[in-house]
Write a protein that holds these residues in place. Sequence first.
Motif, PDB file in Angstrom:
ATOM      1  N   SER A 114       0.862  -1.168   0.000  1.00  0.00           N
ATOM      2  CA  SER A 114       0.000   0.000   0.000  1.00  0.00           C
ATOM      3  C   SER A 114       0.908   1.230   0.000  1.00  0.00           C
ATOM      4  O   SER A 114       1.518   1.562   1.020  1.00  0.00           O
ATOM      5  CB  SER A 114      -0.894  -0.018   1.244  1.00  0.00           C
ATOM      6  OG  SER A 114      -1.662   1.163   1.299  1.00  0.00           O
ATOM      7  N   THR A 165       1.773   4.974   0.176  1.00  0.00           N
ATOM      8  CA  THR A 165       1.176   6.191   0.715  1.00  0.00           C
ATOM      9  C   THR A 165       1.848   7.443   0.171  1.00  0.00           C
ATOM     10  O   THR A 165       1.259   8.520   0.212  1.00  0.00           O
ATOM     11  CB  THR A 165       1.247   6.205   2.258  1.00  0.00           C
ATOM     12  OG1 THR A 165       2.598   6.056   2.678  1.00  0.00           O
ATOM     13  CG2 THR A 165       0.405   5.083   2.844  1.00  0.00           C
ATOM     14  N   GLU A 166       3.066   7.297  -0.320  1.00  0.00           N
ATOM     15  CA  GLU A 166       3.769   8.452  -0.882  1.00  0.00           C
ATOM     16  C   GLU A 166       4.759   7.979  -1.941  1.00  0.00           C
ATOM     17  O   GLU A 166       5.500   7.022  -1.743  1.00  0.00           O
ATOM     18  CB  GLU A 166       4.525   9.175   0.237  1.00  0.00           C
ATOM     19  CG  GLU A 166       5.187  10.461  -0.198  1.00  0.00           C
ATOM     20  CD  GLU A 166       5.847  11.189   0.966  1.00  0.00           C
ATOM     21  OE1 GLU A 166       6.602  12.122   0.685  1.00  0.00           O
ATOM     22  OE2 GLU A 166       5.613  10.833   2.133  1.00  0.00           O
ATOM     23  N   GLY A 175       5.349   3.427   2.293  1.00  0.00           N
ATOM     24  CA  GLY A 175       4.053   2.784   2.444  1.00  0.00           C
ATOM     25  C   GLY A 175       4.076   1.675   3.471  1.00  0.00           C
ATOM     26  O   GLY A 175       4.973   1.605   4.310  1.00  0.00           O
ATOM     27  N   ARG A 225       5.942  -0.859   7.882  1.00  0.00           N
ATOM     28  CA  ARG A 225       6.259   0.316   7.065  1.00  0.00           C
ATOM     29  C   ARG A 225       7.499   0.023   6.235  1.00  0.00           C
ATOM     30  O   ARG A 225       8.382  -0.724   6.662  1.00  0.00           O
ATOM     31  CB  ARG A 225       6.533   1.526   7.962  1.00  0.00           C
ATOM     32  CG  ARG A 225       5.356   1.991   8.769  1.00  0.00           C
ATOM     33  CD  ARG A 225       4.291   2.689   7.982  1.00  0.00           C
ATOM     34  NE  ARG A 225       4.744   4.001   7.525  1.00  0.00           N
ATOM     35  CZ  ARG A 225       4.188   4.660   6.531  1.00  0.00           C
ATOM     36  NH1 ARG A 225       3.171   4.176   5.876  1.00  0.00           N
ATOM     37  NH2 ARG A 225       4.643   5.835   6.177  1.00  0.00           N
TER      38      ARG A 225
END
Length: 136
Positions: free
Chosen positions: A70, A72-73, A86, A102
């Motif tokens: 996933s 996220t940036e 992510g 993470r």
Amino acid sequence: MAEHSPTVTKRLYEALDRCDLEALVGLCDPAVEVVAPPSLPWACGTRTGLVGAVDCFTRAFGMLERTRFSVTEMRPTGDDRMTVVGNWWGRVRDTGREFDVRFVHLWTFRHGMVVKAEVIIDSAGILRAFEPGTGP
């Protein structure tokens, strides 16, 4: 930043989610360098060339029943470089236990191909999922 970096980066994570070795290798330069923590159960460390990348990915995919990244940036960090942050979720094949950690991945591209992949990750979270236990 080269225009192809976001597109190639997106394709990398799609391939990682599918554990698609062929697609991953197809995005790598023949001289690719993969740098991952040697503490991971698949013990990649630093691998060079397509043979090294295949070895690293094959070991990881073989130990995981499922995986999902996933993002996220996704941020360009210079010419032909991309930093991706992510979470990585996975289920370990042998224990059935899951991890959700993470990550930071540093990708370097040349001519639309990955020439270097550097992995910074919560290794301890992954290692816990490999410990024998009473279940997931």
